[in-house]
Design a protein around this motif. Sequence first.
Motif, short mmCIF file in Angstrom:
data_model
loop_
_atom_site.label_atom_id
_atom_site.label_comp_id
_atom_site.label_asym_id
_atom_site.label_seq_id
_atom_site.Cartn_x
_atom_site.Cartn_y
_atom_site.Cartn_z
N GLY A 84 23.79 -1.44 25.15
CA GLY A 84 25.06 -1.46 24.42
C GLY A 84 26.07 -2.41 25.04
N ILE A 85 26.17 -2.39 26.38
CA ILE A 85 27.10 -3.29 27.07
C ILE A 85 26.69 -4.74 26.86
CG2 ILE A 85 27.93 -4.01 29.35
CD1 ILE A 85 27.68 -1.08 30.22
N ALA A 86 25.37 -5.00 26.93
CA ALA A 86 24.87 -6.37 26.72
C ALA A 86 25.19 -6.85 25.31
CB ALA A 86 23.37 -6.40 26.96
N LEU A 87 25.06 -5.96 24.32
CA LEU A 87 25.36 -6.34 22.94
C LEU A 87 26.85 -6.61 22.75
CD1 LEU A 87 23.05 -3.90 20.93
CD2 LEU A 87 22.66 -6.28 21.53
N ILE A 88 27.69 -5.80 23.39
CA ILE A 88 29.14 -6.02 23.29
C ILE A 88 29.52 -7.37 23.88
CG2 ILE A 88 31.39 -5.24 24.14
CD1 ILE A 88 30.30 -2.37 23.97
N LEU A 89 28.96 -7.69 25.05
CA LEU A 89 29.25 -8.98 25.68
C LEU A 89 28.75 -10.13 24.81
CD1 LEU A 89 28.35 -8.16 29.40
CD2 LEU A 89 30.63 -8.45 28.41
N LEU A 90 27.60 -9.93 24.20
CA LEU A 90 27.03 -10.97 23.35
C LEU A 90 27.92 -11.22 22.13
CD1 LEU A 90 24.46 -12.73 23.35
CD2 LEU A 90 23.47 -11.10 21.76
N VAL A 91 28.43 -10.14 21.55
CA VAL A 91 29.31 -10.29 20.38
C VAL A 91 30.62 -10.98 20.77
CG1 VAL A 91 30.70 -9.00 18.71
CG2 VAL A 91 28.33 -8.32 19.13
N LEU A 92 31.13 -10.67 21.98
CA LEU A 92 32.38 -11.27 22.43
C LEU A 92 32.24 -12.76 22.69
CD1 LEU A 92 33.73 -8.52 24.89
CD2 LEU A 92 34.63 -9.11 22.62
N PHE A 93 31.16 -13.16 23.34
CA PHE A 93 31.00 -14.55 23.75
C PHE A 93 30.16 -15.39 22.79
CE2 PHE A 93 31.98 -12.30 27.71
CZ PHE A 93 33.06 -13.06 28.16
N PHE A 94 29.37 -14.72 21.97
CA PHE A 94 28.57 -15.41 20.96
C PHE A 94 28.77 -14.72 19.60
CE2 PHE A 94 26.55 -16.34 24.97
CZ PHE A 94 26.14 -17.67 24.85
N PRO A 95 29.96 -14.87 19.02
CA PRO A 95 30.29 -14.12 17.80
C PRO A 95 29.40 -14.43 16.59
CG PRO A 95 31.94 -15.80 18.25
CD PRO A 95 31.06 -15.72 19.46
N LYS A 96 28.79 -15.60 16.57
CA LYS A 96 27.90 -15.94 15.47
C LYS A 96 26.43 -15.86 15.88
CE LYS A 96 30.97 -18.72 12.62
NZ LYS A 96 31.09 -19.97 11.83
N GLY A 97 26.16 -15.07 16.91
CA GLY A 97 24.81 -14.97 17.41
C GLY A 97 24.54 -16.08 18.42
N ILE A 98 23.42 -15.96 19.12
CA ILE A 98 23.12 -16.91 20.19
C ILE A 98 22.97 -18.33 19.64
CG2 ILE A 98 21.44 -17.54 21.96
CD1 ILE A 98 20.77 -14.53 22.18
N LEU A 99 22.06 -18.52 18.71
CA LEU A 99 21.83 -19.86 18.19
C LEU A 99 22.96 -20.32 17.27
CD1 LEU A 99 19.60 -21.97 18.56
CD2 LEU A 99 18.64 -21.23 16.39
#
Length: 320
Positions: free
Chosen positions: A293-308
């Motif tokens: 869950g923490i990893a997903l939150i960080l991902l959404v914050l720094f990669f709002p449109k997904g990784i690619l």
Amino acid sequence: MKEASPAKAYALHLGVIALLFALSFVLPEYHHGLLARIMVLAVFAMGYNMLFGYVGLLSLGHAMFFSAGLYGAGLAVIHLGWSVPAAFAAGLACGALLALVIGLLALRTSGVAFMIVTMMFAQVFYLIILYLASWTGGDQGLVVPQSARVLVLGSTSLGLTNPTVRYMSALVLFSIVLLVTLVVVRSRYGRVLVAIRENEERTKMLGYDTFSNKLAAVVISGTICAASGAAYALLFGYVGSTFASVQYSILPLLWVLLGGAATTLGPLIGTLFMYYVVDVTSGYTSAYLLIVGIALILLVLFFPKGILGTIRQRWLGWLP
């Protein structure tokens, strides 16, 4: 946004396929099997991305298309004794037909209503599986016999239980779907789908039949998901009602959002990321969902449109 030249786009995708092929020779046994599963499920995510990413239709019912392929192929082998190619074709046909019927009904709605209607259809499909337990195995599901999971090519017989054959079969399916998806989204039809996503009313004013274009997208999406389900049944030998639950409609949405909606390689990246985050963290703690869950939150914050999707937006605008 700068669009990649056809040669550049195809070179990137062929490079990814070549990398996956090379990994089959160096990966340890455990990761070899895990990556085969990830490639099959990435196809499921690619099918979902076709509808959600490029048309903008949020569905919570795609588990029924995956399960249509799963049960179509699995039951054809178990109860009818069909060969692997015939069973796979049966799974594709079941998914395509179901997608056509659901599309004709669900596309009468839009937005939140479309999401709810697809979820309701998926729940009905799930209950039908449980009701026909004598055929489907109900909650327990069915195991596809190893003796039936043999691909006959001329005088050569390839057992799908063999790790190498299973990996290469998953890679072939993934490669075909990836390249077909690339061709579709870069075609004139793909641009019409994006136009519908951005402004359907204006697209209608330009003379396009948006209903038929969306219906075709639902059928393509459903067929790709069914291909993933059929491959899962034949390669991993299990058919179960869990795959028809609402949870399995949410998972491809999560994978697509993580990797980047409306990107051709995003579904693979999202599926790969999610699987390995869960796999690694669960090996260290029973509270792995908290870390995920923490990893997903960080991902959404720094990669709002997904990784690619975020990489394409910020640095590499040519990515397809």
